[in-house]
Enzyme design. Sequence first.
Site, mmCIF file in Angstrom:
data_model
loop_
_atom_site.group_PDB
_atom_site.id
_atom_site.type_symbol
_atom_site.label_atom_id
_atom_site.label_comp_id
_atom_site.label_asym_id
_atom_site.label_seq_id
_atom_site.Cartn_x
_atom_site.Cartn_y
_atom_site.Cartn_z
ATOM 1 N N LYS A 1 0.970 -1.242 -0.167
ATOM 2 C CA LYS A 1 -0.034 0.083 0.115
ATOM 3 C C LYS A 1 0.792 1.259 -0.101
ATOM 4 C CE LYS A 1 -2.054 -1.270 4.039
ATOM 5 N NZ LYS A 1 -1.396 -2.223 4.296
ATOM 6 N N ARG B 1 -9.546 1.445 8.926
ATOM 7 C CA ARG B 1 -9.052 -0.019 9.118
ATOM 8 C C ARG B 1 -10.008 -0.872 9.821
ATOM 9 N NH1 ARG B 1 -3.284 0.246 8.468
ATOM 10 N NH2 ARG B 1 -2.182 -1.193 9.563
ATOM 11 N N ARG C 1 12.176 -6.655 5.123
ATOM 12 C CA ARG C 1 12.212 -5.247 5.494
ATOM 13 C C ARG C 1 12.739 -4.663 6.862
ATOM 14 N NH1 ARG C 1 6.752 -2.008 5.500
ATOM 15 N NH2 ARG C 1 6.287 -3.310 6.848
ATOM 16 N N ARG D 1 11.350 -3.646 9.722
ATOM 17 C CA ARG D 1 10.724 -2.546 10.647
ATOM 18 C C ARG D 1 10.498 -3.091 12.062
ATOM 19 N NH1 ARG D 1 5.418 -0.086 8.263
ATOM 20 N NH2 ARG D 1 4.398 -1.402 9.448
ATOM 21 N N ARG E 1 -0.662 -8.937 13.271
ATOM 22 C CA ARG E 1 -1.162 -8.101 12.083
ATOM 23 C C ARG E 1 -2.125 -8.402 11.442
ATOM 24 N NH1 ARG E 1 4.547 -5.686 10.719
ATOM 25 N NH2 ARG E 1 3.055 -4.408 9.137
HETATM 26 P P1 AP5 Z 1 4.915 -1.432 1.816
HETATM 27 O O1 AP5 Z 1 4.600 -1.040 0.742
HETATM 28 O O2 AP5 Z 1 5.314 -0.916 3.277
HETATM 29 O O3 AP5 Z 1 3.371 -2.530 2.330
HETATM 30 P P2 AP5 Z 1 2.172 -1.788 3.165
HETATM 31 O O4 AP5 Z 1 1.092 -2.649 2.604
HETATM 32 O O5 AP5 Z 1 2.221 -0.418 3.347
HETATM 33 O O6 AP5 Z 1 2.615 -2.601 4.583
HETATM 34 P P3 AP5 Z 1 2.779 -2.073 6.023
HETATM 35 O O7 AP5 Z 1 3.397 -3.000 6.586
HETATM 36 O O8 AP5 Z 1 3.537 -0.619 5.983
HETATM 37 O O9 AP5 Z 1 1.393 -2.025 6.329
HETATM 38 P P4 AP5 Z 1 0.716 -2.099 7.577
HETATM 39 O O10 AP5 Z 1 -0.812 -1.892 7.183
HETATM 40 O O11 AP5 Z 1 0.942 -3.224 8.734
HETATM 41 O O12 AP5 Z 1 1.366 -1.025 8.419
HETATM 42 P P5 AP5 Z 1 1.085 0.602 8.802
HETATM 43 O O13 AP5 Z 1 2.061 1.512 8.663
HETATM 44 O O14 AP5 Z 1 -0.374 0.911 8.188
HETATM 45 O O15 AP5 Z 1 5.614 -2.901 1.456
HETATM 46 C C1 AP5 Z 1 6.163 -3.803 2.269
HETATM 47 C C2 AP5 Z 1 7.379 -4.206 2.047
HETATM 48 O O16 AP5 Z 1 7.420 -4.972 0.886
HETATM 49 C C3 AP5 Z 1 8.565 -3.159 1.856
HETATM 50 O O17 AP5 Z 1 9.926 -3.515 2.228
HETATM 51 C C4 AP5 Z 1 8.512 -3.018 0.255
HETATM 52 O O18 AP5 Z 1 9.627 -2.457 -0.320
HETATM 53 C C5 AP5 Z 1 8.109 -4.110 -0.185
HETATM 54 N N1 AP5 Z 1 7.340 -4.410 -1.301
HETATM 55 C C6 AP5 Z 1 6.043 -3.528 -1.496
HETATM 56 N N2 AP5 Z 1 5.556 -3.899 -3.005
HETATM 57 C C7 AP5 Z 1 6.366 -4.786 -3.528
HETATM 58 C C8 AP5 Z 1 6.448 -5.623 -4.727
HETATM 59 N N3 AP5 Z 1 5.406 -5.467 -5.588
HETATM 60 N N4 AP5 Z 1 7.412 -6.719 -4.741
HETATM 61 C C9 AP5 Z 1 8.117 -6.904 -3.781
HETATM 62 N N5 AP5 Z 1 8.260 -6.203 -2.660
HETATM 63 C C10 AP5 Z 1 7.205 -5.106 -2.399
HETATM 64 O O19 AP5 Z 1 0.304 0.238 10.248
HETATM 65 C C11 AP5 Z 1 1.531 -0.053 11.366
HETATM 66 C C12 AP5 Z 1 0.705 0.200 12.703
HETATM 67 O O20 AP5 Z 1 0.273 1.289 13.125
HETATM 68 C C13 AP5 Z 1 -0.652 -0.917 12.782
HETATM 69 O O21 AP5 Z 1 -0.070 -2.308 13.253
HETATM 70 C C14 AP5 Z 1 -1.330 -0.189 13.689
HETATM 71 O O22 AP5 Z 1 -0.783 -0.511 15.093
HETATM 72 C C15 AP5 Z 1 -0.784 1.311 13.567
HETATM 73 N N6 AP5 Z 1 -2.101 1.791 12.577
HETATM 74 C C16 AP5 Z 1 -1.906 2.405 11.389
HETATM 75 N N7 AP5 Z 1 -3.128 2.573 10.864
HETATM 76 C C17 AP5 Z 1 -4.014 2.510 11.881
HETATM 77 C C18 AP5 Z 1 -5.273 2.705 11.743
HETATM 78 N N8 AP5 Z 1 -6.031 3.213 10.802
HETATM 79 N N9 AP5 Z 1 -6.016 2.577 12.814
HETATM 80 C C19 AP5 Z 1 -5.490 1.971 14.196
HETATM 81 N N10 AP5 Z 1 -4.226 1.744 13.988
HETATM 82 C C20 AP5 Z 1 -3.472 1.974 12.980
#
Ligand code: AP5
Length: 187
Positions: free
Chosen positions: A14, A89, A128, A130, A141
């Site tokens: 995303k 979410r 990655r 993180r 997650r």
């Molecule tokens: P990336 O692009 O980072 O994927 P993503 O879908 O954004 O994954 P995230 O892990 O960031 O999502 P998430 O939803 O768990 O985390 P968020 O930050 O929202 O890609 C992932 C990896 O794959 C990268 O290394 C990238 O380079 C690689 N990649 C991408 N595309 C690729 C491809 N096509 N081929 C190969 N490799 C690829 O949330 C984190 C935490 O914050 C949550 O757990 C929660 O605690 C909190 N939070 C965030 N939003 C909310 C909300 N709305 N409500 C409540 N809590 C929230």
Amino acid sequence: MARLIFLGPPGAGKGTQAVVVATQLQLAHISTGDLLRAAVAQQSALGLEAQGYMSRGELVPDSLVLGLVRDRLQQPDTANGWILDGFPRNRSQAESLNALLAEIGQRIEQAVNLDVPDEVIVERMLARGRADDNESVIRRRLEVYREQTAPLIDFFRDRQQLLEIDGNAAVELVTERLVNALQVAAV
Ligand code: AP5
């Protein structure tokens, strides 16, 4: 004008796609994960409250996240449209977002769901590394995603706002699929 939601499991790409599409279409990229990580890094009151939830892979309470989104959507760079990445979410966030948008005279045009199999997701996140990318937190997650976020796919499908994209391909190919689907939807 495009106002888009990026849905999909953790690690689906995303954030990666939102950055590229936001640049191409000149939209503001609003990632609630990034906003929360910035608050944690600053050790603000909100960051201190959010930190524990994030490190366990749980959702941060809706009220905290909604406040961040409300403030962010008032900023001038959102005037040409926006991508909300990782928000809403759960159903309550989706309903609060609709109420907030009605209040400020905006509406969602499309919700994009990036579909990627679990084994690919886990591999991507472990590579990655993180803070919340260790195996047990990734598992949690994914559970939280299935229980609370995946039902939003039907929520947006029922409103004829859903675009489904196969995200299991090279980054550039996924971008191409996404931009093409958005163009078709805009016709
Ligand atoms: P990336 O692009 O980072 O994927 P993503 O879908 O954004 O994954 P995230 O892990 O960031 O999502 P998430 O939803 O768990 O985390 P968020 O930050 O929202 O890609 C992932 C990896 O794959 C990268 O290394 C990238 O380079 C690689 N990649 C991408 N595309 C690729 C491809 N096509 N081929 C190969 N490799 C690829 O949330 C984190 C935490 O914050 C949550 O757990 C929660 O605690 C909190 N939070 C965030 N939003 C909310 C909300 N709305 N409500 C409540 N809590 C929230």
